[in-house]
Design an enzyme around this catalytic site. Structure first.
Site, PDB file in Angstrom:
ATOM      1  N   ASP A  61      44.252  38.592  42.307  1.00 27.48           N
ATOM      2  CA  ASP A  61      43.915  37.217  41.962  1.00 27.48           C
ATOM      3  C   ASP A  61      45.102  36.286  42.209  1.00 27.48           C
ATOM      4  OD1 ASP A  61      41.347  37.976  40.981  1.00 27.48           O
ATOM      5  OD2 ASP A  61      42.300  38.665  39.124  1.00 27.48           O
ATOM      6  N   TYR A 119      48.398  49.793  38.225  1.00 25.14           N
ATOM      7  CA  TYR A 119      48.923  48.450  37.994  1.00 25.14           C
ATOM      8  C   TYR A 119      49.983  48.507  36.903  1.00 25.14           C
ATOM      9  CZ  TYR A 119      45.084  46.285  40.621  1.00 25.14           C
ATOM     10  OH  TYR A 119      44.213  45.897  41.614  1.00 25.14           O
TER      11      TYR A 119
END
Length: 264
Positions: A61, A119
């Site tokens: 994003d 992540y």
């Protein structure tokens, strides 16, 4: 004709790139906006003199960073894989860094060949934000209960329907994912969240981190997390952590494609 076009050959190239997501509107190309995919496609196409389509391992994003984003593209001619890091390092902007390049067969796909992703999310625990970290961490000035946070994180490990922990408008119909790891490590002034799974939904890591931080702040009990999962409603979970603390940390492929792209 450029040196790259004269001396290379065709084939599929797998490229690992790192980037500071602060100056991008996410990974995926968007008309009129600066994106990672757009810059990579424009740079490689300009270098080779023909249009090149770049495929990524996933879409980060706006504001989200990557240590190991993986892309692939096909070339009819161009540099050999071992030259790509050097060649692109001279052409890409400073906020995208080529890390590794290899030649792969046509069966490899940066996205569809992935078996695991990981992540890292960084929280800066300080009453005063750090001007040198604000683009890469979420500043939380209030003390957090790490014991409760770790209990909350453990509830999320395993195979679950993560509807409550993704964007309400997430495009994937199947919200079932397996989270192999959700570890929380503490340093002197940071809390680091490591998430590893077989796939992630839109905003999933950020919502999980935001919810766990809310548990650490006493807004929820850790025992509420299983109920959040079972309700399957975004409204049941906690906040969405801001994007700047999130980084795509590693991507793993089957053994025939080398496993994890980075060792650490």
């Amino acid at each position: 004709m450029s040196v790259e076009r004269d001396t290379g050959r065709g084939g599929r190239i797998r490229l690992v790139v790192a980037y500071d997501g602060s100056g991008f509107h996410g990974f995926a190309r968007q008309s009129g906006l600066r994106t990672v995919q757009g810059v990579l496609e424009d740079t490689i196409s300009g270098m080779l003199g023909v249009p090149v389509e770049v495929h990524g391992s996933g879409r980060t994003d706006a504001g989200v960073h990557a240590r190991a984003q993986v892309i692939h593209f096909d070339q009819a001619f161009g540099p050999t894989a071992d030259r790509y890091v050097h060649v692109l390092s001279r052409r890409l902007p400073a906020d995208i860094i080529p890390v590794q390049a290899t030649e792969v067969d046509s069966g490899f796909h940066a996205r569809f060949s992935v078996v695991r992703k990981s992540y890292r999310y960084s929280v800066h625990k300080s009453k005063i934000p750090d001007v040198f970290r604000y683009r890469f961490t979420w500043n939380v000035p209030t003390a957090l209960d790490l014991t409760a946070m770790r209990r909350a994180a453990n509830h999320l490990v395993g195979e679950h329907d993560f509807t409550s922990f993704c964007a309400a408008a997430a495009p994937q119909e199947n919200k079932i994912r397996t989270l192999y790891r959700f570890d929380i490590e503490e340093t002197d002034d940071e809390i680091l969240f490591y998430c590893e799974g077989n796939g992630f939904l839109q905003y999933m890591v950020r919502i999980m981190v935001g919810t766990v931080v809310d548990v650490g702040l006493g807004k929820f009990l850790d025992t509420a997390v299983p109920d959040m999962l079972s309700v399957r409603s975004r409204a049941s979970a906690g906040r969405t952590a801001p994007p700047q603390g999130l980084c795509l940390w590693n991507v793993e492929y089957p053994p025939e494609y080398g496993g994890k792209v980075l060792d650490l």
